[in-house]
Design an enzyme around this catalytic site. Structure first.
Site, short mmCIF file in Angstrom:
data_model
loop_
_atom_site.label_atom_id
_atom_site.label_comp_id
_atom_site.label_asym_id
_atom_site.label_seq_id
_atom_site.Cartn_x
_atom_site.Cartn_y
_atom_site.Cartn_z
N GLU A 22 0.86 -1.19 0.00
CA GLU A 22 0.00 0.00 0.00
C GLU A 22 0.89 1.24 0.00
O GLU A 22 2.11 1.16 0.16
CB GLU A 22 -0.89 0.03 1.24
CG GLU A 22 -2.26 -0.61 1.06
CD GLU A 22 -3.25 0.32 0.38
OE1 GLU A 22 -2.84 1.39 -0.11
OE2 GLU A 22 -4.45 -0.03 0.35
N GLU A 38 -0.39 -5.33 6.66
CA GLU A 38 -1.06 -6.56 7.10
C GLU A 38 -0.18 -7.49 7.93
O GLU A 38 -0.49 -8.66 8.11
CB GLU A 38 -1.60 -7.30 5.88
CG GLU A 38 -2.59 -6.46 5.08
CD GLU A 38 -2.99 -7.10 3.77
OE1 GLU A 38 -2.66 -8.27 3.56
OE2 GLU A 38 -3.64 -6.42 2.96
N ASN A 120 -6.38 5.73 7.11
CA ASN A 120 -6.07 4.83 6.00
C ASN A 120 -5.24 5.48 4.90
O ASN A 120 -4.30 4.88 4.39
CB ASN A 120 -7.36 4.27 5.40
CG ASN A 120 -7.12 3.28 4.29
OD1 ASN A 120 -6.96 3.67 3.14
ND2 ASN A 120 -7.08 2.01 4.64
N ASN A 175 -11.59 5.77 2.09
CA ASN A 175 -10.34 5.11 1.74
C ASN A 175 -9.40 6.08 1.02
O ASN A 175 -8.79 6.94 1.64
CB ASN A 175 -10.66 3.87 0.89
CG ASN A 175 -9.55 2.88 0.81
OD1 ASN A 175 -8.38 3.21 0.88
ND2 ASN A 175 -9.89 1.61 0.64
N ASP A 229 -10.08 2.63 -4.12
CA ASP A 229 -9.03 2.64 -3.11
C ASP A 229 -8.17 3.88 -3.37
O ASP A 229 -8.70 4.99 -3.47
CB ASP A 229 -8.22 1.34 -3.18
CG ASP A 229 -7.46 1.03 -1.89
OD1 ASP A 229 -7.01 1.98 -1.22
OD2 ASP A 229 -7.30 -0.15 -1.56
N HIS A 287 -2.63 -6.44 -4.00
CA HIS A 287 -2.70 -7.42 -2.93
C HIS A 287 -2.73 -8.86 -3.43
O HIS A 287 -2.79 -9.78 -2.61
CB HIS A 287 -3.92 -7.17 -2.05
CG HIS A 287 -3.81 -5.94 -1.20
ND1 HIS A 287 -4.84 -5.49 -0.42
CD2 HIS A 287 -2.79 -5.07 -1.01
CE1 HIS A 287 -4.47 -4.39 0.23
NE2 HIS A 287 -3.23 -4.12 -0.14
#
Length: 311
Positions: A22, A38, A120, A175, A229, A287
């Site tokens: 990200e 993550e 975020n 987001n 996103d 991802h």
């Protein structure tokens, strides 16, 4: 609605197999960074801020932010004019990281004393205000919550006067975030992605940390899982939006509405994108393989705040 053009540029994979992918960003010296949100260690969050050697396709950990024993989930990243990275973190709120990897939590409460929500993504406008999406519940040590179903997500502005202002709430997982500027460089419109509803919301910017009412600006196509996103503008104010779960980047004109172009990607879970200064190169995180790729767009990207010398 006019037929959308679908383009399929050549994508080059630069790196994959990271613990997350990200927040791609270049600093003032053209160093490339991203975040791995993550990561868990021993059942605890342990997200990473990564320095990426693009020439040799290698990553190294710049830092793993921890505050009062609570690990972070860094999810978005921007650079300021002092070459400091500003990280929006789902557990720690807003933090800064310098080139040595030293980090600092900026605040635990907003200006009115309310506990900060987990953040975020973030973006600077040309006046030095940092606009931030906050789709998580209260920051650590409060329980980790996300606003995918219940609309408690918020939007903040950390102003150039160093005040943290809550500017809106009641969103489902806000987001990606971007600022549209006027031709003379004034911050004009704030655009916020609401992922579950596939919506892009607009706010008229009326001053530092001041906005008008939320209005629907654009809508992503399709009925697949996911939604908007990360996002970034090209120099003609087309907004490129990562459409998580669809395998596309959606391209909107400055007036919003529906995308006029879809960019086909060789992966489905697109998370974010960022232009390299002064080029047509777009760096995309995803991802599927937790990787970062690049492709060439039709025109260069808009200058970032850290790259603006004078207006």
């Amino acid at each position: 609605m006019d037929q959308m053009e679908v383009v399929q540029p050549k994508f080059t994979k630069l790196l994959d197999g990271m613990m997350g992918a990200e927040g791609p960003v270049f600093d003032k010296d053209a160093n490339f960074y991203m975040v791995a949100p993550e990561v868990e260690k021993n059942g605890r969050f342990a997200g990473q801020v990564l320095r990426i050697d693009l020439k040799n396709s290698k990553s190294s950990i710049l830092c793993e932010p921890v505050v009062d024993g609570e690990g972070g989930i860094p999810a978005g990243c921007q650079c300021d004019k002092d070459n400091v990275l500003w990280i929006s973190d789902m557990r720690l709120g807003l933090i800064t990281v310098d080139k040595n990897g030293d980090f600092k939590q900026i605040c635990k409460e907003d200006k009115t004393g309310r506990t900060m929500q987990g953040c975020n993504d973030c973006t600077f406008d040309y006046d030095g205000n940092l606009w931030i999406t906050a789709p998580a519940g209260k920051i650590a040590p409060h329980p980790y919550e996300r606003s995918m179903e219940e609309p408690f997500g918020s939007v903040y502005c950390f102003t150039s006067q160093k005040e943290m202002l809550l500017i809106d709430t009641g969103l489902r997982f806000p987001n990606g975030i971007a600022v549209l500027h006027s031709p003379d460089g004034r911050p004009q419109t704030l655009i916020v992605a609401e992922t579950p509803t596939k919506s892009l919301w607009a706010y008229e910017i009326q001053g530092n940390g001041k906005v008008g009412q939320r209005k629907l600006w654009g809508k992503l196509p399709g009925d697949t899982e996911g939604g908007p996103d990360g996002m970034d503008f090209d120099e003609e104010n087309n907004l490129l939006v990562a459409h998580w779960g669809s395998g596309f980047l959606e391209v909107f004109g400055r007036e919003g509405g529906s995308p006029h172009t879809r960019i086909k990607c060789p992966f489905s879970r697109t998370s974010n994108l960022h232009f390299r200064k002064g080029t047509k190169e777009v760096y995309v995180t995803e991802h599927d393989s937790h990787g970062v790729w690049k492709f060439e767009w039709q025109r260069p990207g808009k200058l970032q705040y850290c790259d603006i010398i004078s207006l």
